[in-house]
Enzyme design. Structure first.
Site, PDB file in Angstrom:
ATOM      1  CD  GLU A 166      -3.013  -0.968   2.078  1.00  0.00           C
ATOM      2  OE1 GLU A 166      -4.288  -1.367   1.805  1.00  0.00           O
ATOM      3  OE2 GLU A 166      -2.857  -0.680   3.021  1.00  0.00           O
ATOM      4  CD  GLU A 268      -4.504  -5.451   2.008  1.00  0.00           C
ATOM      5  OE1 GLU A 268      -5.227  -4.988   2.512  1.00  0.00           O
ATOM      6  OE2 GLU A 268      -3.096  -5.521   2.138  1.00  0.00           O
TER       7      GLU A 268
END
Length: 369
Positions: A166, A268
């Site tokens: 991320e 995710e």
């Protein structure tokens, strides 16, 4: 209304999960190539007493239960030197064997930190705190090569690696912030080069959060491409209660695949099957107001979320929508396996989004075609 129980599946499920009959109302992922599960917290959970059961209540191994339900990839995060001793090379090597034994492929998720790395925090590992420039790139490359090389030598090579987790705002702050793309690109390419050298044939993913943010995705990958960062897959986190609508995800995936000529992946996602925490730690998604409209916090709502996000990914033209990883389906509430790796008494804020219910039984959302 209770859904009918799913019978335990035999070994034929491992060879051809797509032909199995699904329980009524379960998720359908539109034949995605990657039907993935992030199992990073499983070793610690098992050490602390976590139990996993098939839907009929029969106790089993979590990896096998998920595999028999159709999962064909596992994602495991790696920290450099975690306070609790987990998420490092020994546990990764052990998990890689279990994953391979079930006929699954492995994605290694490098955080390049001693703790959680995400858009709000990208802390250097303690051992790298004083390193900058070429020395920091060398440490990152050495760590990457050690992990992936060890997997290859064990005979359980990773099929894909994320260089950072991320990393909207960059990684290894302050050196690798995305406000200094020259330095960030140097770090990324150091990791990519090391990964490809240590594990030939591996696919490289670059991973952002905010999967519904097309402007942010374009800005980030335009910069990466302009600076010659090498990658194969665009990986995005997408949680519907944080990252926009499914329509926005669809727009972004379609655009990214076309604009950059790369495959795309939801690295995710998750959704609650109920509200109400099993332990004393408040859950991250705990109130009706936090839910995505049209998706109740029920087993059926969780399964519908997986069905619909799967259809979005599968809609990417040219087969460039690779698939989905469900984040931490086996992170159930057991004492000692909480959010804070420095505090054994910390609780879990995620157990109502696992794919095992509060009786440890497999939920319908884990069944993939």
């Amino acid at each position: 209304m209770r859904r009918r129980s799913v019978l335990r599946l035999g070994t034929a499920a491992l060879a051809a999960p797509a032909v199995l009959a699904l329980p009524t109302g379960t998720a359908r992922a539109a034949g995605l190539a990657i039907r993935g599960v992030d199992l990073s917290s499983l070793p610690k959970g098992e050490d602390k007493g976590a139990v996993f059961r098939y839907a009929d209540g029969t106790r089993g191994d979590a990896v096998r239960i998920l595999r028999e339900a159709g999962a064909n990839w596992a994602r495991i995060k790696v920290w450099v030197d975690a306070a609790d001793g987990y998420h490092g090379k020994p546990h990764l090597l052990a998990m890689a064997r279990r994953i391979q034994d079930q006929g699954m492929r492995l994605l290694v998720d490098f955080h390049y930190s001693d703790t959680w790395a995400d858009p709000g925090k990208q802390f250097k590992p303690a051992a790298w705190t004083s390193l900058t420039g070429a020395a920091l790139e060398a440490a990152l490359a050495e760590h990457t090569a050690d992990i992936l090389g060890s997997l290859a030598r064990q005979g359980t090579p990773a099929a894909m690696a994320q260089i950072g987790n991320e990393i909207n705002g960059g990684m290894l702050w302050p050196d690798g912030r995305s406000t200094d793309w020259g330095r960030l690109a140097g770090l990324l390419n150091a990791g990519v080069t090391a990964a490809r050298s240590a594990s030939p044939g591996i696919r490289i993913a670059l991973h952002l959060a905010e999967g519904g943010d097309n402007g942010g995705t374009r800005w980030w990958f335009d910069n990466a491409v302009a600076r010659g960062v090498s990658f194969d897959v665009i990986a995005l986190s997408f949680y519907g209660y944080w990252h926009g609508t499914l329509a926005e995800l669809r727009t972004n995936l379609h655009d990214a695949a076309s604009r950059y000529g790369r495959d795309v992946l939801v690295a995710e996602t998750a959704y609650p099957f109920r509200l109400g925490s099993k332990d004393s730690h408040p859950d991250i998604i705990a109130e009706p107001s936090q839910l995505v409209p049209g998706y109740p916090a029920t087993p059926q709502g969780q399964a519908a979320w997986m069905r619909d996000i799967g259809e979005v990914v599968a809609s990417v033209p040219g087969g460039r929508g690779l698939g989905i990883f469900y984040w931490e389906p086996a992170w159930t509430a057991v004492p000692g396996n909480g959010w804070d790796e420095t505090d054994p008494s910390s609780g879990n804020g995620w157990e109502n989004q696992a794919l095992f219910d509060y009786d440890d039984r497999a939920l319908p959302a884990m069944w993939w075609p």
